[in-house]
Design a protein around this motif. Structure first.
Motif, PDB file in Angstrom:
ATOM      1  N   VAL A 149      52.552  73.031  18.743  1.00 28.79           N
ATOM      2  CA  VAL A 149      51.382  73.800  18.324  1.00 28.79           C
ATOM      3  C   VAL A 149      50.344  73.634  19.423  1.00 28.79           C
ATOM      4  O   VAL A 149      49.951  72.511  19.747  1.00 28.79           O
ATOM      5  N   GLU A 150      49.903  74.725  20.006  1.00 32.99           N
ATOM      6  CA  GLU A 150      49.020  74.647  21.168  1.00 32.99           C
ATOM      7  C   GLU A 150      47.548  74.482  20.775  1.00 32.99           C
ATOM      8  O   GLU A 150      47.040  75.182  19.910  1.00 32.99           O
ATOM      9  N   GLY A 151      46.902  73.519  21.448  1.00 30.16           N
ATOM     10  CA  GLY A 151      45.456  73.385  21.394  1.00 30.16           C
ATOM     11  C   GLY A 151      44.837  73.063  20.063  1.00 30.16           C
ATOM     12  O   GLY A 151      43.673  73.388  19.823  1.00 30.16           O
ATOM     13  N   VAL A 152      45.576  72.381  19.180  1.00 27.00           N
ATOM     14  CA  VAL A 152      45.061  72.170  17.819  1.00 27.00           C
ATOM     15  C   VAL A 152      44.461  70.782  17.592  1.00 27.00           C
ATOM     16  O   VAL A 152      43.808  70.561  16.585  1.00 27.00           O
ATOM     17  N   MET A 153      44.676  69.876  18.502  1.00 30.03           N
ATOM     18  CA  MET A 153      44.145  68.531  18.318  1.00 30.03           C
ATOM     19  C   MET A 153      42.645  68.520  18.598  1.00 30.03           C
ATOM     20  O   MET A 153      42.112  69.415  19.268  1.00 30.03           O
ATOM     21  N   PRO A 154      41.910  67.539  18.076  1.00 31.29           N
ATOM     22  CA  PRO A 154      40.446  67.516  18.241  1.00 31.29           C
ATOM     23  C   PRO A 154      39.979  67.597  19.696  1.00 31.29           C
ATOM     24  O   PRO A 154      38.914  68.150  19.969  1.00 31.29           O
ATOM     25  N   ASP A 155      40.787  67.082  20.619  1.00 29.00           N
ATOM     26  CA  ASP A 155      40.404  67.136  22.033  1.00 29.00           C
ATOM     27  C   ASP A 155      40.916  68.391  22.730  1.00 29.00           C
ATOM     28  O   ASP A 155      40.808  68.536  23.942  1.00 29.00           O
ATOM     29  N   GLY A 156      41.513  69.320  21.950  1.00 29.88           N
ATOM     30  CA  GLY A 156      42.018  70.555  22.519  1.00 29.88           C
ATOM     31  C   GLY A 156      43.431  70.484  23.062  1.00 29.88           C
ATOM     32  O   GLY A 156      43.961  71.473  23.574  1.00 29.88           O
ATOM     33  N   SER A 157      44.068  69.335  22.934  1.00 29.70           N
ATOM     34  CA  SER A 157      45.428  69.175  23.447  1.00 29.70           C
ATOM     35  C   SER A 157      46.452  69.755  22.489  1.00 29.70           C
ATOM     36  O   SER A 157      46.140  70.094  21.342  1.00 29.70           O
ATOM     37  N   ASP A 158      47.684  69.878  22.980  1.00 27.55           N
ATOM     38  CA  ASP A 158      48.771  70.404  22.167  1.00 27.55           C
ATOM     39  C   ASP A 158      49.335  69.325  21.250  1.00 27.55           C
ATOM     40  O   ASP A 158      49.258  68.123  21.549  1.00 27.55           O
ATOM     41  N   PHE A 159      49.920  69.738  20.152  1.00 27.25           N
ATOM     42  CA  PHE A 159      50.670  68.857  19.261  1.00 27.25           C
ATOM     43  C   PHE A 159      52.141  69.164  19.448  1.00 27.25           C
ATOM     44  O   PHE A 159      52.569  70.308  19.287  1.00 27.25           O
ATOM     45  N   GLU A 160      52.939  68.153  19.805  1.00 25.72           N
ATOM     46  CA  GLU A 160      54.355  68.361  20.078  1.00 25.72           C
ATOM     47  C   GLU A 160      55.189  67.302  19.364  1.00 25.72           C
ATOM     48  O   GLU A 160      54.774  66.149  19.252  1.00 25.72           O
ATOM     49  N   THR A 161      56.362  67.688  18.896  1.00 29.15           N
ATOM     50  CA  THR A 161      57.291  66.730  18.302  1.00 29.15           C
ATOM     51  C   THR A 161      58.707  67.034  18.765  1.00 29.15           C
ATOM     52  O   THR A 161      59.061  68.185  19.041  1.00 29.15           O
ATOM     53  N   GLU A 162      59.493  65.988  18.857  1.00 28.28           N
ATOM     54  CA  GLU A 162      60.916  66.136  19.153  1.00 28.28           C
ATOM     55  C   GLU A 162      61.653  64.912  18.638  1.00 28.28           C
ATOM     56  O   GLU A 162      61.067  63.838  18.529  1.00 28.28           O
ATOM     57  N   MET A 163      62.904  65.094  18.258  1.00 28.11           N
ATOM     58  CA  MET A 163      63.719  64.001  17.755  1.00 28.11           C
ATOM     59  C   MET A 163      65.165  64.182  18.178  1.00 28.11           C
ATOM     60  O   MET A 163      65.556  65.257  18.623  1.00 28.11           O
ATOM     61  N   THR A 164      65.950  63.136  17.994  1.00 30.61           N
ATOM     62  CA  THR A 164      67.380  63.183  18.317  1.00 30.61           C
ATOM     63  C   THR A 164      68.196  62.772  17.099  1.00 30.61           C
ATOM     64  O   THR A 164      67.882  61.788  16.448  1.00 30.61           O
ATOM     65  N   TYR A 165      69.226  63.563  16.824  1.00 28.48           N
ATOM     66  CA  TYR A 165      70.122  63.256  15.709  1.00 28.48           C
ATOM     67  C   TYR A 165      71.519  63.037  16.275  1.00 28.48           C
ATOM     68  O   TYR A 165      72.118  63.953  16.808  1.00 28.48           O
ATOM     69  N   ASN A 166      72.016  61.813  16.175  1.00 25.70           N
ATOM     70  CA  ASN A 166      73.344  61.486  16.682  1.00 25.70           C
ATOM     71  C   ASN A 166      74.365  61.620  15.562  1.00 25.70           C
ATOM     72  O   ASN A 166      74.278  60.932  14.550  1.00 25.70           O
ATOM     73  N   LEU A 167      75.334  62.499  15.774  1.00 27.25           N
ATOM     74  CA  LEU A 167      76.308  62.798  14.736  1.00 27.25           C
ATOM     75  C   LEU A 167      77.685  62.264  15.103  1.00 27.25           C
ATOM     76  O   LEU A 167      78.084  62.282  16.276  1.00 27.25           O
ATOM     77  N   ASP A 168      78.408  61.806  14.098  1.00 27.69           N
ATOM     78  CA  ASP A 168      79.794  61.396  14.249  1.00 27.69           C
ATOM     79  C   ASP A 168      80.616  62.187  13.233  1.00 27.69           C
ATOM     80  O   ASP A 168      80.566  61.898  12.033  1.00 27.69           O
ATOM     81  N   VAL A 169      81.324  63.211  13.705  1.00 24.02           N
ATOM     82  CA  VAL A 169      82.125  64.043  12.816  1.00 24.02           C
ATOM     83  C   VAL A 169      83.509  63.439  12.695  1.00 24.02           C
ATOM     84  O   VAL A 169      84.211  63.236  13.700  1.00 24.02           O
ATOM     85  N   HIS A 170      83.900  63.121  11.485  1.00 25.42           N
ATOM     86  CA  HIS A 170      85.151  62.380  11.269  1.00 25.42           C
ATOM     87  C   HIS A 170      86.039  63.097  10.266  1.00 25.42           C
ATOM     88  O   HIS A 170      85.545  63.892   9.448  1.00 25.42           O
ATOM     89  N   PRO A 171      87.342  62.836  10.286  1.00 26.54           N
ATOM     90  CA  PRO A 171      88.274  63.479   9.334  1.00 26.54           C
ATOM     91  C   PRO A 171      87.925  63.167   7.879  1.00 26.54           C
ATOM     92  O   PRO A 171      87.394  62.099   7.594  1.00 26.54           O
TER      93      PRO A 171
END
Length: 256
Positions: free
Chosen positions: A234-256
Motif C-alpha cells: 500500500v503506497e504512502g499510507v504510513m504516518p511518515d508517508g512511507s509505503d506499507f509492504e508485507t511478504e511471507m514464505t510458505y514452505n510446502l511438503d507434498v506427500h503421498p
C-alpha cells in the motif's frame, strides 16, 4: 494483536490498522517460493501466462472463487484459537486442522510469523489469499450487506500492488468480493482472542459478514518440497508517508 519479537514489517500491520482502519483489517498473508516443482498442468501448457492457476471464471470442484473465499473464512474462523493456523509459530503444527475434500486451504499469520511450513497431501488443489479481509456485524462494520461490502471494499481498495510467484514464475491472482454469508465461532475463537469483536457482541457465536481480497487457486503440486511466494504493498499510507509492504514464505511438503 501483535506479539513481541517480530520484525518491524509485522509491527507495520498493527500500525496500518490503527492508522487507516481503527482496528479492523486482518491481513492474511502467505508467501511461497517454489524450489523445484511445478503444477501438473504446466507440463502441457508451459507457455500460458497463468498456467497452473485455476481461472477466475471456473467453478473448481463445484464452487466459484467467491464461494471458495466464503468457505475459507468459515474454515479458519471455526477452528479454536489454541490450534488455529493463524496462531501457528511457523512449525506447521496446525496446518491440517479442519482440512477436508479436494481443496487444501493455506492461512497466513496473525502473530507475526514470517515463514510457515505445511505438509500437504498429494492431489490437493491449493486455495489461499494473498491479502484479504472480512467485515462482519459483530466486529462493528454495520448491520446490512451493503455496510459490510462497503467496509471490506474500502480496505482492499488501498492495496496498490500484489505479487505471487511459483518457482520464480509470476502468476496472476484475482480480486474476489464475496456475497453475504454467515460464519460460526467456537467458544475459544480467534476473533475474541485478537479483540476484534466489539463489546456489545462478546460471546456471540455467529455473524453475517462479507469478504474481499486477492486470492489464487493452484492445481495440485507435484510430490516433494515446494516454496510459493507472495507480496503486497500500500503506497504512502504510513504516518511518515512511507509505503506499507508485507511478504511471507510458505514452505510446502507434498506427500503421498
Amino acid at each position: 494483536m501483535v506479539k513481541n519479537g517480530e520484525k518491524s514489517m509485522f509491527k507495520g500491520i498493527k500500525s496500518l490498522k490503527e492508522f487507516i482502519y481503527g482496528k479492523g483489517l486482518r491481513l492474511n498473508l502467505i508467501e511461497i517460493i517454489l524450489e523445484k516443482m511445478v503444477l501438473a498442468p504446466m507440463v502441457a501448457t508451459a507457455e500460458k501466462p497463468n498456467s497452473g492457476v485455476l481461472p477466475m471464471e471456473s467453478t473448481p470442484f463445484g464452487k466459484t472463487y467467491k464461494e471458495w473465499s466464503e468457505e475459507w473464512w468459515k474454515w479458519i474462523l471455526s477452528i479454536p484459537s489454541d490450534r488455529n493456523p493463524l496462531s501457528d509459530d511457523g512449525s506447521g503444527e496446525f496446518c491440517a486442522e479442519g482440512q477436508s475434500g479436494k481443496v487444501w486451504f493455506l492461512a497466513g499469520s496473525w502473530v507475526g510469523t514470517e515463514e510457515l511450513k505445511c505438509e500437504v497431501p498429494a492431489g490437493k488443489a491449493l486455495f489461499f489469499p494473498i491479502i484479504n479481509t472480512e467485515c462482519s456485524k459483530i466486529e462493528g462494520y454495520g448491520k446490512t450487506e451493503q455496510d459490510f461490502c462497503s467496509s471490506a471494499k474500502s480496505q482492499m481498495d488501498t492495496i496498490t500492488e500484489t505479487k505471487v510467484t511459483v518457482d520464480g514464475k509470476e502468476l496472476k491472482c484475482y480480486r474476489v468480493e464475496s456475497k453475504l454469508f454467515v460464519f460460526k465461532l467456537p467458544s475459544d475463537n480467534v476473533l475474541e482472542e485478537f479483540d476484534y469483536i466489539i463489546p456489545d457482541f462478546r460471546g456471540t457465536r455467529s455473524s453475517p459478514t462479507v469478504s474481499d481480497g486477492y486470492w489464487i487457486m493452484l492445481a495440485p503440486l507435484s510430490k516433494g518440497k515446494h516454496v510459493v511466494c507472495i507480496y503486497d504493498k500500500v503506497e504512502g499510507v504510513m504516518p511518515d508517508g512511507s509505503d506499507f509492504e508485507t511478504e511471507m514464505t510458505y514452505n510446502l511438503d507434498v506427500h503421498p
